[in-house]
Design a protein around this motif. Sequence first.
Motif, PDB file in Angstrom:
ATOM      1  N   PRO A 629       0.793  -1.380  -0.018  1.00 10.08           N
ATOM      2  CA  PRO A 629      -0.129   0.045   0.011  1.00 10.08           C
ATOM      3  C   PRO A 629       0.772   1.252   0.003  1.00 10.08           C
ATOM      4  CG  PRO A 629       0.019  -1.021   1.993  1.00 10.08           C
ATOM      5  CD  PRO A 629       0.523  -2.201   1.037  1.00 10.08           C
ATOM      6  N   MET A 630       2.256   1.326   0.563  1.00  8.34           N
ATOM      7  CA  MET A 630       2.825   2.438   0.489  1.00  8.34           C
ATOM      8  C   MET A 630       3.257   2.840  -0.952  1.00  8.34           C
ATOM      9  SD  MET A 630       2.953   3.808   3.373  1.00  8.34           S
ATOM     10  CE  MET A 630       0.977   3.534   3.614  1.00  8.34           C
ATOM     11  N   LEU A 631       3.226   1.846  -1.645  1.00 14.09           N
ATOM     12  CA  LEU A 631       3.557   2.124  -3.291  1.00 14.09           C
ATOM     13  C   LEU A 631       2.350   2.131  -4.158  1.00 14.09           C
ATOM     14  CD1 LEU A 631       7.040   0.289  -3.397  1.00 14.09           C
ATOM     15  CD2 LEU A 631       6.574   2.778  -2.930  1.00 14.09           C
ATOM     16  N   GLY A 632       1.280   2.029  -3.552  1.00 13.84           N
ATOM     17  CA  GLY A 632      -0.009   1.795  -3.952  1.00 13.84           C
ATOM     18  C   GLY A 632      -0.812   3.159  -4.425  1.00 13.84           C
ATOM     19  N   LEU A 633      -2.122   2.777  -4.206  1.00 20.51           N
ATOM     20  CA  LEU A 633      -3.085   4.213  -4.476  1.00 20.51           C
ATOM     21  C   LEU A 633      -3.244   4.824  -3.257  1.00 20.51           C
ATOM     22  CD1 LEU A 633      -5.193   5.301  -6.601  1.00 20.51           C
ATOM     23  CD2 LEU A 633      -6.858   3.646  -5.462  1.00 20.51           C
ATOM     24  N   ARG A 634      -2.410   5.992  -3.455  1.00 21.92           N
ATOM     25  CA  ARG A 634      -2.237   6.786  -2.426  1.00 21.92           C
ATOM     26  C   ARG A 634      -1.833   8.168  -2.827  1.00 21.92           C
ATOM     27  NH1 ARG A 634       3.673   6.407   0.582  1.00 21.92           N
ATOM     28  NH2 ARG A 634       3.138   8.523   1.212  1.00 21.92           N
ATOM     29  N   GLY A 635      -1.689   9.370  -2.176  1.00 17.72           N
ATOM     30  CA  GLY A 635      -1.217  10.525  -2.495  1.00 17.72           C
ATOM     31  C   GLY A 635      -1.906  11.202  -3.749  1.00 17.72           C
ATOM     32  N   VAL A 636      -1.060  11.487  -4.704  1.00 15.52           N
ATOM     33  CA  VAL A 636      -1.569  12.267  -5.935  1.00 15.52           C
ATOM     34  C   VAL A 636      -2.258  11.460  -6.712  1.00 15.52           C
ATOM     35  CG1 VAL A 636       0.467  11.796  -7.297  1.00 15.52           C
ATOM     36  CG2 VAL A 636      -0.860  13.747  -7.746  1.00 15.52           C
ATOM     37  N   ARG A 637      -2.006  10.075  -6.559  1.00 14.04           N
ATOM     38  CA  ARG A 637      -2.764   9.147  -7.317  1.00 14.04           C
ATOM     39  C   ARG A 637      -4.320   8.985  -6.965  1.00 14.04           C
ATOM     40  NH1 ARG A 637       2.335   5.160  -5.760  1.00 14.04           N
ATOM     41  NH2 ARG A 637       3.889   6.214  -6.772  1.00 14.04           N
ATOM     42  N   LEU A 638      -4.428   9.078  -5.538  1.00 12.88           N
ATOM     43  CA  LEU A 638      -6.106   9.278  -5.155  1.00 12.88           C
ATOM     44  C   LEU A 638      -6.513  10.504  -5.900  1.00 12.88           C
ATOM     45  CD1 LEU A 638      -5.928   8.274  -1.641  1.00 12.88           C
ATOM     46  CD2 LEU A 638      -7.446   7.367  -3.369  1.00 12.88           C
ATOM     47  N   GLY A 639      -5.522  11.637  -5.732  1.00 14.10           N
ATOM     48  CA  GLY A 639      -6.060  12.968  -6.179  1.00 14.10           C
ATOM     49  C   GLY A 639      -6.577  12.890  -7.760  1.00 14.10           C
ATOM     50  N   VAL A 640      -5.642  11.971  -8.324  1.00 13.58           N
ATOM     51  CA  VAL A 640      -6.246  12.069  -9.663  1.00 13.58           C
ATOM     52  C   VAL A 640      -7.436  11.096 -10.035  1.00 13.58           C
ATOM     53  CG1 VAL A 640      -5.206  11.131 -12.149  1.00 13.58           C
ATOM     54  CG2 VAL A 640      -3.770  12.560 -10.591  1.00 13.58           C
ATOM     55  N   THR A 641      -7.396   9.856  -9.193  1.00 17.94           N
ATOM     56  CA  THR A 641      -8.528   8.855  -9.505  1.00 17.94           C
ATOM     57  C   THR A 641      -9.790   9.215  -8.764  1.00 17.94           C
ATOM     58  OG1 THR A 641      -7.721   7.398  -7.926  1.00 17.94           O
ATOM     59  CG2 THR A 641      -6.843   7.228 -10.098  1.00 17.94           C
ATOM     60  N   VAL A 642      -9.483   9.899  -7.453  1.00 20.55           N
ATOM     61  CA  VAL A 642     -10.853  10.116  -6.693  1.00 20.55           C
ATOM     62  C   VAL A 642     -10.706  11.874  -6.595  1.00 20.55           C
ATOM     63  CG1 VAL A 642     -12.023   9.732  -4.741  1.00 20.55           C
ATOM     64  CG2 VAL A 642     -10.429   7.897  -5.415  1.00 20.55           C
ATOM     65  N   PRO A 643     -10.733  12.499  -7.423  1.00 23.76           N
ATOM     66  CA  PRO A 643     -10.362  14.057  -7.338  1.00 23.76           C
ATOM     67  C   PRO A 643     -11.321  14.870  -6.268  1.00 23.76           C
ATOM     68  CG  PRO A 643     -11.787  13.771  -9.390  1.00 23.76           C
ATOM     69  CD  PRO A 643     -11.516  12.377  -8.733  1.00 23.76           C
ATOM     70  N   GLU A 644     -12.481  14.187  -5.958  1.00 27.28           N
ATOM     71  CA  GLU A 644     -13.268  14.831  -4.976  1.00 27.28           C
ATOM     72  C   GLU A 644     -12.757  15.205  -3.718  1.00 27.28           C
ATOM     73  OE1 GLU A 644     -15.020  12.393  -7.865  1.00 27.28           O
ATOM     74  OE2 GLU A 644     -13.958  11.845  -6.126  1.00 27.28           O
ATOM     75  N   ILE A 645     -11.923  14.381  -3.161  1.00 29.69           N
ATOM     76  CA  ILE A 645     -11.099  14.600  -1.710  1.00 29.69           C
ATOM     77  C   ILE A 645     -10.206  15.861  -1.823  1.00 29.69           C
ATOM     78  CG2 ILE A 645      -9.532  13.705  -0.096  1.00 29.69           C
ATOM     79  CD1 ILE A 645     -10.051  10.969  -1.008  1.00 29.69           C
ATOM     80  N   TYR A 646      -9.330  15.864  -3.157  1.00 32.55           N
ATOM     81  CA  TYR A 646      -8.637  17.119  -3.195  1.00 32.55           C
ATOM     82  C   TYR A 646      -9.355  18.485  -3.462  1.00 32.55           C
ATOM     83  CZ  TYR A 646      -4.167  14.767  -3.076  1.00 32.55           C
ATOM     84  OH  TYR A 646      -3.373  13.872  -2.698  1.00 32.55           O
ATOM     85  N   GLU A 647     -10.526  18.378  -4.172  1.00 31.31           N
ATOM     86  CA  GLU A 647     -11.516  19.436  -4.311  1.00 31.31           C
ATOM     87  C   GLU A 647     -11.992  19.836  -2.875  1.00 31.31           C
ATOM     88  OE1 GLU A 647     -14.243  18.282  -7.030  1.00 31.31           O
ATOM     89  OE2 GLU A 647     -12.729  17.993  -8.550  1.00 31.31           O
ATOM     90  N   MET A 648     -12.521  18.974  -2.000  1.00 34.28           N
ATOM     91  CA  MET A 648     -12.961  19.275  -0.936  1.00 34.28           C
ATOM     92  C   MET A 648     -11.909  20.050   0.039  1.00 34.28           C
ATOM     93  SD  MET A 648     -12.940  18.499   2.642  1.00 34.28           S
ATOM     94  CE  MET A 648     -12.447  16.913   2.652  1.00 34.28           C
ATOM     95  N   GLN A 649     -10.576  19.633   0.105  1.00 31.90           N
ATOM     96  CA  GLN A 649      -9.511  20.161   0.846  1.00 31.90           C
ATOM     97  C   GLN A 649      -9.368  21.304   0.380  1.00 31.90           C
ATOM     98  OE1 GLN A 649      -6.652  16.753   0.924  1.00 31.90           O
ATOM     99  NE2 GLN A 649      -6.948  16.939   3.094  1.00 31.90           N
TER     100      GLN A 649
END
Length: 844
Positions: A629-649
């Motif tokens: 998981p530390m090399l998986g779907l985290r960080g900017v990768r979440l921001g690209v694939t689940v953009p709603e989180i970064y938009e809320m923040q």
Amino acid sequence: MQNNPNTTLVTPIAPIATTTHGGRAKCLQRLSRLDLPVPTTVALSFDAVHDIANGHLPDIEAILGEFPQDALLCVRPSSEDPDWGGPSAILNIGMNDARYEVLCATLGTDAASALFTRFVQSYAIHVDRLDPDMFDDVTGEGPGALQQVLQAYEVEQEIPFPTTRAEQLAGVLKSMARAWEGTSARLLRQAKGAPADAGLGLVVQQMAYGVGQGECGSGVLQLVSSKTGLPQITGRYLRQSQGRDALLGDASLFISRDPRGPSLEECVPDCFAQLVEHARLMRTRLREEMQVEFTIENGELHILDGVRVARSSRAAVRIAVQLARDKVIPIQDALMRIEPGTLNELLHRQVDRHAKRDVLGTGIAASPGAATGKLVFTATEAQASAARDEDCILVRRETSPEDIRGMHAAKAIITERGGITSHAAVIGRGIGLPCVVGVGDIRFQTRKSQLLTKDGRVIPAGETVTVDGTNGVILLGAPEMQEAALDDAFQDLMDWADAERDIGIRANADTPADAQTARNFAAQGIGLCRTEHMFFEPGRLTVMREMIFAETSDDRRAVLERLLPMQRTDFVQLFKIMQGQPVCIRLFDPPLHEFLPTDRDGQHGLADALGLPLSDVIRRVEAMVEYNPMLGLRGVRLGVTVPEIYEMQARAIFEATIEASRDGDPVEPEIMIPLVSAKREVELVKSRIDAIAAAVRTEKGTDFTFRLGVMVETPRAALRAGDIAQHCSFLSFGTNDLTQMTYGLSRDDAGRFMSDYVRQEVFDEDPFHSLDIDGVGELLTLGAQRGRTSRPGITLSLCGEHGGDPESIAFCRAAGFDYVSCSPFRVPVARLAAAQLAIGHKIQ
């Protein structure tokens, strides 16, 4: 003799230096320049002592020729640094039957017998290396005891005790020289930081007896407390004694007037007054607080030596600052005298150095300080203890973000696994919580809620233990503590450091409490705010889990609307605390599975909370499991694939910016994108954040500014920094993950074998503790160069835990970084280290 560089009479103009003759010889020369009553002394250089060890004695008769024929002598070691130690001093060289008869007539039979007896025993043990047990049968005192000692020596050696002063002196010199160059002594001093080829000087000094028929004795005196550094005349004096005997016996007198008993000041006021005056002169002229070693012989004072006052970390700061306040030394000198790491002892409670310690186990000293409490084994139990106002110590195999509330409730943390940058270590340092991780010599039986030590003791939940995070030790019980000391001397030192340093110091802070600590320690802003910890509050965690289970983008946005005001409130608090200072907020970083329960009870609770079948919850949790998981779907990768989180923040940050700017200085937030490895990732996130900024400006009718940057924590981001920098205002190097990825090491697991790697010199140092200059450092250098070439005005910083390490700060300063950021409690350490680097650069 006076101009001989290797065997020289100590005079004001003799060719003596600390680097060639040692600190004691140089100090005695300085005392002679002050016209203090120092007995005649001859200094032997490092080269001379090395020659002695190889069988080449100096001209013994020439040395003896500098002293009266009837004088007794002593030989003392003189290493370059007194902390490196040396062989034991030998007193009363020259005692024989003829000299004994003379001294019996002048000093008295008992005193002369004591001198002779002491010399024979010392010579036998330290020069001839005989077993001290050979003197066990000696009884009584005076001439009878002396004859028993001489007879025991002759029986053991099968030859009479040497009688000439030349033979005795030669034996002492050879013994001390060979002892210094022996394997055991070399290893011991190397452990204290001495180079392998460190030299030893020797000083041969005329004895001032300290025993006799008049007022005679020996002692030590200093003008400050070794514990606090405050002015306080302390020391001891023992009548009819030699050397440092006064520090060993209960019969010693106090130095100054004391209601507990008689003192030198009362018994020998003239000598006391002279001593105090001499100590004050030494402080001013030698520019240091000195402990004076003295002897009184028939009422006459002799100064045998002056040594730097032993001191605690607290006293070291007070002494250096007071010397600068009194203009004895420059401010820059005061700053250079304090080892930055020792400030940790001032910032936190510590186990008193004199307290008895019952050690249960040891691990990695991950966060300094000490705390006592009852063992608990879950975060829930820690919270319950805090609610009952009971101090507790949280024990975990390893901590996770779910343990955050329990960690805040506990007084200290112990983990079985982890290293210097593990979750427990990073959070512990951030909130000033003592922490020992990687405890390998204790078995963690968490199901039974107990610890099993290697000596077989069972330590159950509820047992009182103490965590010494400074030294990496777990102790049974509650030893005496020494409280933190952020006094006026500490504040002056920090103010002086800020005036000298030329690199910025920010703090990593995740909560308002962290931010307030950073502000209290005069951090120049927040260099890293990790937002994910804000989502583990109970009221938010359920909403977060609901968002994870949402099926569509609209559903996620609807759930995140409920998190928005909570996140906005967090940022408003941070901005108001740091008013006028920059705050760099890292967007959401961890993989989403960290927010989901892994045990069946937790999954049942989640199913009830969301109104879903348990099977759906289990299936979804299992589907989100990642192999790494530390090399998986985290960080900017979440921001690209689940953009709603970064938009809320982003919206929360911008709305908080407007609100916090109404009543004070304008806030200019910095938004940092984590785990970037490609330019396109930045372009996608930037376009969405810019759109949110435009929408908030329109909705609120208020303008604001912000800066967008990247957390460089992948090797590729460092190598492609030139491309990435085109879309950024700053590059902040996250060296925790960058080190992990560069080495291919798990920072949580490396502690299991790191000590073996360092011991076998695979690594010079734990790369998670001190920045790897050759490997990770090259990536930082390349990233900085390519980033600045592409965008000359870009801000460069380091925000990993290395930001509080003096050697890592030196690298960042040399590489042209604008600032470093570290845990709040490491900010003072970083401020002082940065000042020392700037001062050192000016001196070169």
